[in-house]
Scaffold this active site. Structure first.
Site, PDB file in Angstrom:
ATOM      1  CG  ASP A   7      -3.178  63.800  66.701  1.00 43.64           C
ATOM      2  OD1 ASP A   7      -2.974  64.021  67.908  1.00 43.64           O
ATOM      3  OD2 ASP A   7      -3.503  64.694  65.892  1.00 43.64           O
ATOM      4  CD  GLU A  67       0.008  64.131  70.562  1.00 41.92           C
ATOM      5  OE1 GLU A  67       1.096  64.698  70.434  1.00 41.92           O
ATOM      6  OE2 GLU A  67      -1.005  64.430  69.911  1.00 41.92           O
ATOM      7  CG  ASP A 139      -5.634  66.135  62.517  1.00 43.01           C
ATOM      8  OD1 ASP A 139      -5.753  66.458  63.709  1.00 43.01           O
ATOM      9  OD2 ASP A 139      -6.084  66.797  61.571  1.00 43.01           O
TER      10      ASP A 139
END
Length: 191
Positions: A7, A67, A139
């Site tokens: 992330d 992501e 996160d």
């Protein structure tokens, strides 16, 4: 298969490692790389890069899932996030790993949260999927969700990069670069 999910973030970068064992998803590890928000961007990126390389060496994933970007109202924030994503892609490429990218809505749906779900819903679903008590920061849960997404959809996913290029692909890439460096205009022919 073992996947490192990332992330991206320029101050907090989450990572999570999930492995598929006999059809079950197993939590291997996770963490959040925290950097000094007051440090210059280039030093934060350097620290993120070094820490990601350490995570890759420690967990030995077979693929990396990142992501994807989403729409920002603030162009500066989007640009800085792009730098952090670039660091993640670079670390994976240096390790010779294939990189797969998933849009945020697809990641949320992969863990059973709706495409518009908030971070708390994603964290709850990740904890349920992987039988993990509590995750320190969103996160880390987001990174684990990205890894889960790849393991759920990875067989049909097209990688952003294909890992280490073969010699023929390397030649092709060099030829493509030469084409890009060649001026695109042609001198008018004399009549």
């Amino acid at each position: 298969m073992r996947v490192l999910g990332i992330d991206p973030g320029s101050r907090f970068m989450g990572y999570g490692v999930v492995e598929e064992r006999r059809g079950r998803l197993v939590h291997v590890g996770h963490g959040v790389i925290k950097v000094d928000p007051d440090a210059p961007l280039e030093l934060r990126l350097k620290e993120l890069h070094g820490s990601l390389l350490t995570a890759v060496k420690l967990y030995k994933p077979q693929a990396v899932a990142v992501e994807g970007v989403f729409t920002f109202r603030n162009a500066r924030s989007a640009l800085i996030l792009g730098h952090a994503r670039g660091v993640a892609l670079l670390a994976a490429a240096q390790a010779g790993l294939s990189v797969h990218e998933y849009p945020p809505a697809r990641v949320k749906r992969a863990v059973g949260a709706g495409g518009a779900a908030d971070k708390d819903a994603v964290a709850r679903m990740v904890c349920t999927f992987l039988n993990v008590e509590v995750l320190d920061r969103a996160d880390a849960s987001d990174a684990l969700a990205v890894a889960i997404c790849h393991l759920n959809h990875g067989r049909s996913a097209v990688p952003v990069s294909g890992g280490k290029p073969s010699k023929t692909r390397r030649k092709s890439a060099q030829a493509q670069l030469a084409d890009k460096l060649t001026p695109s205009y042609r001198r008018p022919e004399a009549r």
